[in-house]
Enzyme design. Structure first.
Site, PDB file in Angstrom:
ATOM      1  N   CYS A   1       0.480  -1.692  -0.329  1.00  0.00           N
ATOM      2  CA  CYS A   1      -0.623   0.375   0.152  1.00  0.00           C
ATOM      3  C   CYS A   1       1.175   1.206  -0.263  1.00  0.00           C
ATOM      4  CB  CYS A   1      -0.854   0.165   1.257  1.00  0.00           C
ATOM      5  SG  CYS A   1      -0.343  -0.245   2.711  1.00  0.00           S
TER       6      CYS A   1
ATOM      7  N   GLN B   1       5.108  -8.812   3.492  1.00  0.00           N
ATOM      8  CA  GLN B   1       5.263  -8.207   2.708  1.00  0.00           C
ATOM      9  C   GLN B   1       6.409  -8.986   1.863  1.00  0.00           C
ATOM     10  OE1 GLN B   1       4.073  -4.917   3.260  1.00  0.00           O
ATOM     11  NE2 GLN B   1       1.691  -5.270   3.449  1.00  0.00           N
TER      12      GLN B   1
END
Length: 446
Positions: free
Chosen positions: A67, A138
């Site tokens: 993000c 991630q």
């Protein structure tokens, strides 16, 4: 010699160059409006990595997209100078943007700076929330995805495995990860600032991924009242609702679920807006004017920007977590020097490995050049020497072979000692140039 380096010698070319390049943008260089336009879904990341290699821009590729960042990591055996520009052009074209849209928004790193940047990312130093917990997972997901897709090679395998090791060490040996901070927790704290005590409030969570699950956990710890969950895959919403305590609802009923909750938190992957202006207008009408608070943690954003400005509708996205970010930063800044020291140690280790890999390839290239010269010289000599016995020929063959072995033996022993090669990449490049072992254009003409 490690398995990686042996494999690498077969894959990085006769010149032996191993150049790492990186381009990207993050929360510091680009607003969410641009970040969402250059974000990669997992499927897009796989396709982009394959295209980058297929086009010959780079030989290995990993794409990290969260993000707060989109980054392209590549390895090339060609000149590093043009690679970042080529990667930037690819990024713009892939997302159907003009390169002008990215002007001043991208960072470009090569060599040690690219290595250091990835290690800082894995450590949480480059995160919106200093020391955040999610980024290491991630990075691991991005690497595993590329590995399974076959877009990595010896260099990026080593680089990303080193980055994961750095991330683990940083979190076990420093306090940067204590009092865990995450985007999910920051979003919940933002809700606390709006409502004060969250006990007894009603919340709707849109999405059922890891961030949504963390939001639910933090809300439960704060005594949230009724909790509703909506997800595209209903079974996932059901599983989360049963485990965390709440009610799952079908995706088709999302608009109707907007009528009641005090707080709505969205965290859904994908490029389409899941809450449109018309849906929110309908929800507001059913609420009889009662205010609606939505915290959009998705990138790309889950809520249609055009909804912002509706009367009594309050929309916050990930860039609105600034003040909470600053508080988090102050509480952890004291640990940054210790983290940087760990990063510096691993950058040095990686550069030593990289130098030993280049050295091994340089030696192979040197040996091949000498062998070619030896063959050429003997062929010419045998053709002009008249009659020679097989023993004479064999003696000359053996003598010249031994000569090459003696020439290569000493530098081979020295170059293969990684510790003595510490940061000698520039020296190796000079050797390559002196011996004409780089570009094919330098090969002697017969």
């Amino acid at each position: 010699m490690t398995t990686d380096s042996i494999r690498g010698r077969a894959e990085v070319g006769a010149g032996g160059r191993v150049e790492i390049a990186l381009i990207g943008c993050n929360h510091r260089t680009a607003p969410v409006e641009l970040r969402e336009r250059v974000a990669f879904t997992p499927e897009q990341a796989i396709r982009a990595a394959s295209e980058l290699r297929g086009l010959g821009l780079i030989e290995e590729a990993v794409i990290v997209s969260t993000c707060n960042r989109s980054e392209l990591y590549g390895v090339t055996s060609e000149s590093i100078e043009s690679t970042p520009t080529a990667l930037a052009s690819f990024l713009a074209e892939f997302h159907k943007l003009s390169t002008v849209d990215l002007d001043g928004r991208l960072y470009r790193y090569a060599g040690p700076e690219a290595i250091r940047h990835l290690f800082r990312v894995a450590s949480g130093l480059d995160s919106l929330l200093l020391g955040e917990a999610e980024i290491l997972g991630q990075v691991r997901e991005a690497y595993n995805r590329a590995l399974e897709n076959g877009s990595t090679g010896p260099v990026l395998n080593r680089l990303f495995q080193s980055a994961l090791e750095v991330g683990k060490r940083v979190r076990s040996e420093t306090e940067i990860g204590t009092r865990p901070m995450s985007v999910a927790l920051a979003g919940v704290r933002l809700a606390e600032r709006i409502f004060g005590d969250l006990k007894g409030r009603e919340a709707l969570i849109v999405g059922a991924g890891s961030v949504a699950e963390q939001v639910v956990e933090h809300l439960r710890l704060r005594g949230i009242g009724e909790l509703r969950m909506v997800n595209r895959t209903f079974s996932r919403a059901q599983e989360l609702a049963q485990r965390m305590g709440g009610h799952a609802h079908e995706w088709a009923n999302l608009e109707r679920q907007l009528e009641q909750p005090d707080i709505i938190v969205t965290s859904v992957s994908g490029s389409e807006h899941v809450l449109t202006r018309s849906m929110i207008e309908a929800g507001m009408a059913a609420r009889s004017g009662r205010a609606m608070f939505v915290i959009d943690l998705g990138v790309p954003r889950n809520v249609e920007p055009e909804a912002e400005g509706l009367y009594n509708f309050y929309l916050f996205n990930i860039d609105h977590l600034g003040e909470i970010v600053e508080q988090n930063k102050k509480s952890r800044e004291g640990e940054v020097p210790r983290v940087e020291a760990i990063i510096a140690e691993h950058v040095d280790k990686f550069l030593s490995w990289q130098s030993s890999l280049e050295a091994a390839n340089l030696l192979d290239a040197l040996r091949a050049r000498l062998e070619a010269e030896r063959r050429s010289l003997l062929t010419s000599h045998f053709a002009n020497a008249g009659e020679m016995t097989e023993n004479d020929r064999a003696r000359l063959e053996k003598l010249t072979e031994d000569l090459i072995q003696r020439i290569v033996q000493v530098p081979s022993g020295r170059l293969r000692q990684a510790r003595k090669l510490h940061r000698r990449v520039e020296g190796l490049a000079a050797l390559r140039e002196v011996f004409g072992l780089g570009d094919s254009d330098d090969e002697p003409k017969s």
